[in-house]
Scaffold this motif. Sequence first.
Motif, PDB file in Angstrom:
ATOM      1  N   ALA A 277       8.152  19.198   5.329  1.00  0.00           N
ATOM      2  CA  ALA A 277       6.937  18.388   5.379  1.00  0.00           C
ATOM      3  C   ALA A 277       7.247  17.079   6.087  1.00  0.00           C
ATOM      4  O   ALA A 277       6.425  16.510   6.796  1.00  0.00           O
TER       5      ALA A 277
ATOM      6  N   ALA B  39       8.765  16.060   8.808  1.00  0.00           N
ATOM      7  CA  ALA B  39       9.362  16.407  10.091  1.00  0.00           C
ATOM      8  C   ALA B  39       9.674  15.147  10.875  1.00  0.00           C
ATOM      9  O   ALA B  39       8.919  14.220  10.847  1.00  0.00           O
TER      10      ALA B  39
ATOM     11  N   PHE C 167       4.730   8.299  10.151  1.00  0.00           N
ATOM     12  CA  PHE C 167       4.993   9.477  10.981  1.00  0.00           C
ATOM     13  C   PHE C 167       4.886   9.045  12.427  1.00  0.00           C
ATOM     14  O   PHE C 167       4.280   8.015  12.707  1.00  0.00           O
ATOM     15  N   PRO C 168       5.453   9.836  13.339  1.00  0.00           N
ATOM     16  CA  PRO C 168       5.332   9.450  14.755  1.00  0.00           C
ATOM     17  C   PRO C 168       3.867   9.159  15.097  1.00  0.00           C
ATOM     18  O   PRO C 168       3.024  10.039  15.020  1.00  0.00           O
TER      19      PRO C 168
ATOM     20  N   VAL D 276       1.547   7.687  13.452  1.00  0.00           N
ATOM     21  CA  VAL D 276       0.596   7.487  12.358  1.00  0.00           C
ATOM     22  C   VAL D 276       1.291   6.804  11.191  1.00  0.00           C
ATOM     23  O   VAL D 276       2.351   7.248  10.760  1.00  0.00           O
TER      24      VAL D 276
ATOM     25  N   ALA E   4       1.027   6.901   7.754  1.00  0.00           N
ATOM     26  CA  ALA E   4       0.314   7.777   6.828  1.00  0.00           C
ATOM     27  C   ALA E   4       0.089   7.115   5.473  1.00  0.00           C
ATOM     28  O   ALA E   4      -0.940   7.329   4.829  1.00  0.00           O
TER      29      ALA E   4
ATOM     30  N   GLU F  92     -10.783  10.612   3.278  1.00  0.00           N
ATOM     31  CA  GLU F  92     -11.122  11.623   4.269  1.00  0.00           C
ATOM     32  C   GLU F  92      -9.887  12.394   4.684  1.00  0.00           C
ATOM     33  O   GLU F  92      -8.766  12.020   4.352  1.00  0.00           O
ATOM     34  N   ASN F  93     -10.100  13.438   5.460  1.00  0.00           N
ATOM     35  CA  ASN F  93      -8.974  14.141   6.056  1.00  0.00           C
ATOM     36  C   ASN F  93      -8.125  13.157   6.840  1.00  0.00           C
ATOM     37  O   ASN F  93      -8.653  12.358   7.604  1.00  0.00           O
ATOM     38  N   GLY F  94      -6.829  13.224   6.611  1.00  0.00           N
ATOM     39  CA  GLY F  94      -5.938  12.352   7.362  1.00  0.00           C
ATOM     40  C   GLY F  94      -5.764  10.977   6.754  1.00  0.00           C
ATOM     41  O   GLY F  94      -5.086  10.125   7.314  1.00  0.00           O
ATOM     42  N   ALA F  95      -6.359  10.750   5.579  1.00  0.00           N
ATOM     43  CA  ALA F  95      -6.251   9.430   4.960  1.00  0.00           C
ATOM     44  C   ALA F  95      -4.860   9.179   4.396  1.00  0.00           C
ATOM     45  O   ALA F  95      -4.480   8.045   4.142  1.00  0.00           O
ATOM     46  N   GLY F  96      -4.100  10.247   4.168  1.00  0.00           N
ATOM     47  CA  GLY F  96      -2.742  10.083   3.659  1.00  0.00           C
ATOM     48  C   GLY F  96      -2.562  10.533   2.221  1.00  0.00           C
ATOM     49  O   GLY F  96      -1.534  10.255   1.598  1.00  0.00           O
ATOM     50  N   LYS F  97      -3.528  11.261   1.689  1.00  0.00           N
ATOM     51  CA  LYS F  97      -3.460  11.703   0.295  1.00  0.00           C
ATOM     52  C   LYS F  97      -2.309  12.682   0.080  1.00  0.00           C
ATOM     53  O   LYS F  97      -1.488  12.518  -0.820  1.00  0.00           O
ATOM     54  N   SER F  98      -2.264  13.711   0.922  1.00  0.00           N
ATOM     55  CA  SER F  98      -1.207  14.719   0.752  1.00  0.00           C
ATOM     56  C   SER F  98       0.167  14.101   0.927  1.00  0.00           C
ATOM     57  O   SER F  98       1.111  14.425   0.210  1.00  0.00           O
ATOM     58  N   THR F  99       0.279  13.201   1.880  1.00  0.00           N
ATOM     59  CA  THR F  99       1.566  12.549   2.116  1.00  0.00           C
ATOM     60  C   THR F  99       2.043  11.853   0.845  1.00  0.00           C
ATOM     61  O   THR F  99       3.209  11.977   0.457  1.00  0.00           O
TER      62      THR F  99
ATOM     63  N   GLN G 241      -2.038  21.792  -1.225  1.00  0.00           N
ATOM     64  CA  GLN G 241      -3.243  22.002  -0.414  1.00  0.00           C
ATOM     65  C   GLN G 241      -3.165  23.325   0.333  1.00  0.00           C
ATOM     66  O   GLN G 241      -4.108  24.084   0.372  1.00  0.00           O
TER      67      GLN G 241
END
Lengths: 327, 351, 502
Positions: A325, A327, C14-15, C17, C19, C38-45, C86
Amino acid sequence: MKYLSKRNLLIVLIAAATAYFYSKDGSVTTSVVSTATSFALPLALAAMVGIMCERTGIVNIGIEGTLLTSAFVAFFVSSLTSNILLGLAASIAVGSLLGLLLAVMAVTWKMDQIIAGTIINILATGLTSFLYVQGRTIPSTFPEYDIPKLMNLPFFGPVLFMHGPLFYFGLFVILSLYVALFKTTWGLRSRAVGEHPSSADTAGVSVARLRYINVAIAGAIGGLTGSFLSLELVGSFERGFTAGKGFTALALMIFGRWNPLGALAAAMMFGMTQAYANQLMIDQVIQIPTQFIGVLPYILTIIVLAISAGKVRPPAAEGQPYEKADA
Amino acid sequence: MSDTKKKGFDLGNWMIPIIAVAIAMFIAGIMMKLQGADPISAYKTLFTTSFGSVAGFSATLGKATPLVLSGLAVTIGLRAGLFNIGAQGQLISGALATAWAGYALTGLPAFIHLPIALAFGIFFGGFVGYIAGALKAYRGVHEVITTIMLNSIIMALSDYLVVYHFREPGQLLTRTSEIQKSARLPFIFSLPLGFFIAIACAVLAWWIMTNTTSGFRFETVGRNKFAAWYAGISVKRTLVMAMMISGGIAGLGGAVETLGVTYRFEPAFNAGLGFDGITIALLGRAHPLGIIPGAILIGGMRAGASNMQFVAGVATELVDLLMALILFLVTAPLVTRFFKNTTSKSVTGGW
Amino acid sequence: MSDLLEITGLTKQFPGVLANDNISLTVKAGEVVALLGENGAGKSTLVKAVFGLIKPDKGQIKISGNVIEYGDTAGVIAAGVGMVHQHFQLVPVMSVTENIILGDEPRRGFFINRQSSRKQVIELSKRYGLEVDPDAIIEDLPVGMQQRVEILKALRKDVKLLILDEPTAVLTPQEIDELLLVIRNLAKSGVGIVLITHKLHEVMAVADRVLVLRGGKAIGFTSPKESDEAGLAQMMVGRSVVLRVDKKPAKPGKAALEVRGLQVLDDRKLLSVKGVDLTVHSGEILGVAGVEGNGQRELVEAICGMRHRVSGQVLVAGVATKDMHPHAVHLAGISHIPEDREKHGLVANYSIADNLVLNQFDQAPFAKGWVRNISQVNSNADAVVEKFDIRTPSAQNLASSLSGGNKQKVVVARELSEDLKVLVAAQPTRGIDVGSIEFIHNQLIAARDRGAAVLLVSAELDEILSLSDRIAVMSGGEIVAIVDSKDADRNYIGRLMAGMKA
Ligand SMILES: Nc1ncnc2c1ncn2[C@@H]1O[C@H](COP(=O)(O)OP(=O)(O)O)[C@@H](O)[C@H]1O
Ligand SMILES: [Mg+2]
């Protein structure tokens, strides 16, 4: 399932043919099958190298190079030290080192695995042909050890129980690998890593570590196979000694559907074909130009793959570097 | 290797092979030392023999010719996502077929005989490539295995054919008769014509790859089969075509070798040429023009190897070792790391 | 008592971003904290970092007072943390039992203890009332059932902290309610819960506290008591949101796309589209609503020539199209925004310019006979990059260098660049930023207004509701109803999606 039965049918057919020949001429059939067994075992063992790697998701086309290098090392270390046990140990060590090299290239550097394997093959050819010296000999090969009692069994005695120690050890490795792969935690984790590495990762299994370990063990099995070839079966070494066995092994792996017993059965089928062809030649039933005797297994490999390759499903994550994850 | 496509010349990219060669020579030098030989004198002999005189350079180019073509063959395959390890078998088929056309067809003027003989080589090399391509496209058999197996099968087949059918009359050696004078490739300013044919092929391949719709099809299939299929490119046909062209080029390599250097077919003559192509293609980063310097370098080493053995007592197999080391250093990100922060992406597919 | 989970100052770059930007969060036992964004907000990270799957650049994570090390996922699990990922973390070819025990197997020596593994799974499934067949192979199970396995896997150890990353994306509204009930009960029994979602009503229903993330930053804490859905939405996107897209009433024309009696198999060779009939008129958007895995993907693929049609026909302006030939279907007039843009839509290491002509590289003006006209390809690319606001320094850059939203714009631009008859858009805004979503929505409506027939398939019910002129509800491989969007009601459609007779 459909293919399984087709495959089993093949095995049954071969067994039936063998039984028929045995009823007609016991001693010749026994010797043919026992030749086939000796021929098949190194191929099957070499296929284990592929299975070990691919089940955890690493494609290893460097088996040929591993066999060549370890056969070389086995022979020359035995020759220099006059001790075949040292030769065996050295070949296993070198095999696992080559495994580690593949692991570094494939896991850490995330190189294209086909190219990584090719590098091992070319490196092996380059090194062994540069370092090769003519005219060396080893003190002896591993002697045949006939297992008491069992050797007296009709047919099965000579076929299975009158071989050298590396044969028995090799057979043991194949059977244990089967059990380990499907019955142990190691096997479950390895297969998970080969099929869907992130599942293993999120379950707390280290993908990279398991791949390293398995590829190194696979290399050691390759080393054992090399020793088996040069120290037990043949007793010598020349340039290009392994003559494509490492590639045939890959075909057996595919035909055996990444299952150790499947690959063993496939190798037996190869061995039987070869041995019967030889026998028929000797009996002057058929005539094949000498040039073609040696390539029979290759022709068989292509045919077998043309039948089976598109239909079997390799481990899903095979050949792909695992991107964590992070990367 | 993808980023070379549009960006053109990137110094970092081309420094890598040079440094790799230097390091490989250093390592091999140590190994020679360990064997008790003198690496300096060995390298000196090796390179003065092959690059030090016009005659030597001409011999080098002669050796480089089939290497350019086998390297190009492997490159074409890589571009379409195929790893053609079978350049060796394809090259041998081409060499044998050409030799037959060269000695058996008589009474033709050179300007007819030569092209016919070359065409024989291309056709038979291409045919062997076709087998592997068709098995890949229609039966899902990985080309690495088929081409390796085909190498051995063709080796046996050519041996058989020469022994039983095409052997020079009254000859004990396993070899064909010499080709007719009309089928020999001439020299131009004491440089072999075959070399220029090979270079022309490389340039043409490069132009086709970058400027034509066929090239685009190849590259698309090589980079994303699904997107290619989705965009209306027939993936299967492209794979077969790629393998066939790749085989044809390798076959041409064998043909040129036969018509320009050996003048007959003898199984041992062509040993290893196809395998060298793999190293050369990877060394040249799968770029149709990038393979040329690598081919000349390796051709030079092959040309000077026997003299080196004679003078410095180092086995000619040193060249194999050098090539293996160079290949390892070029493809592994060891050297690359100092120049670019890229991880190599897959150029070949799975099984 | 110390907090169950304590995140302080977590930062992850991240490169290209950022996150997570200096995020802090605590979760106590028995508390439900929603992570909204929203998608890409950084929740999963953020939650992956908790699980030891991502190495934070800065900051610290403690579980029950102990610091988490990157890479020690096994330790995190042992500390009583369970996570529903997810993207399902299940091995497709293995059984339910094998998947659940993976990583901590009941054993006898080296061997797996099959009986006790199986027993554990059965008990687990009883305890939480989530029924599963312990011996079923994952890939044979429908998505909802796989989700259940994923949840059971997370609950297997006596969890103290349960993290659920968008667990409701593949569930019907009714299944969602059941899951929310399970969550509430777990919380009551003292489990701390982190629930990630971008569905506001779910947050309103179960959360004690809400942390809103936007662009990697923590916007702030709130709670359902202090805020309402509109307030949450505003925090989430940073401006007041238009829930309905502006559009003029449709002026439907002749039937442009007709699907007749279509039957399609899925990857497991099971019938997953069971005789679908659809007609899309030019100048209208027909939305297909449904829970994922009810045959929508197979339907789209069959229409677009990417999957074999077992029976039935797909007609464009009355003319039948070819089976299993995406390009022929394309030439017949069906443009397609594929669901998997990385796989089918783009060649990652081609330039943006080449990607923009991927399906017409051999046609004028991009090629003259055999020779490509590279300068045309490039000038086309420059124009499109400008017009579609594709954020890149140059059209010569590789497609892989683009963000998700910009990749999707490349695909959309390519499909829209011709005289469009029929457009099939599959999950056109999945996983992309709001700006791009809005842009693509407007493009779809513009295409409709230019007279194209648009078939929109989306798992986001809100997207369907706001864009469609008519809505077809798909369930169990069939179109169970077609309603006019004026009469569409969330609840009613939800019940249809669940396969209930409404
Ligand atoms: N492994 C990764 N490499 C690079 N960027 C990533 C990676 N994982 C996530 N991102 C980026 O980080 C941002 C946050 O992603 P994520 O945490 O998945 O968002 P969410 O779960 O809120 O939708 C996104 O812009 C995403 O593209
Ligand atoms: Mg997420």
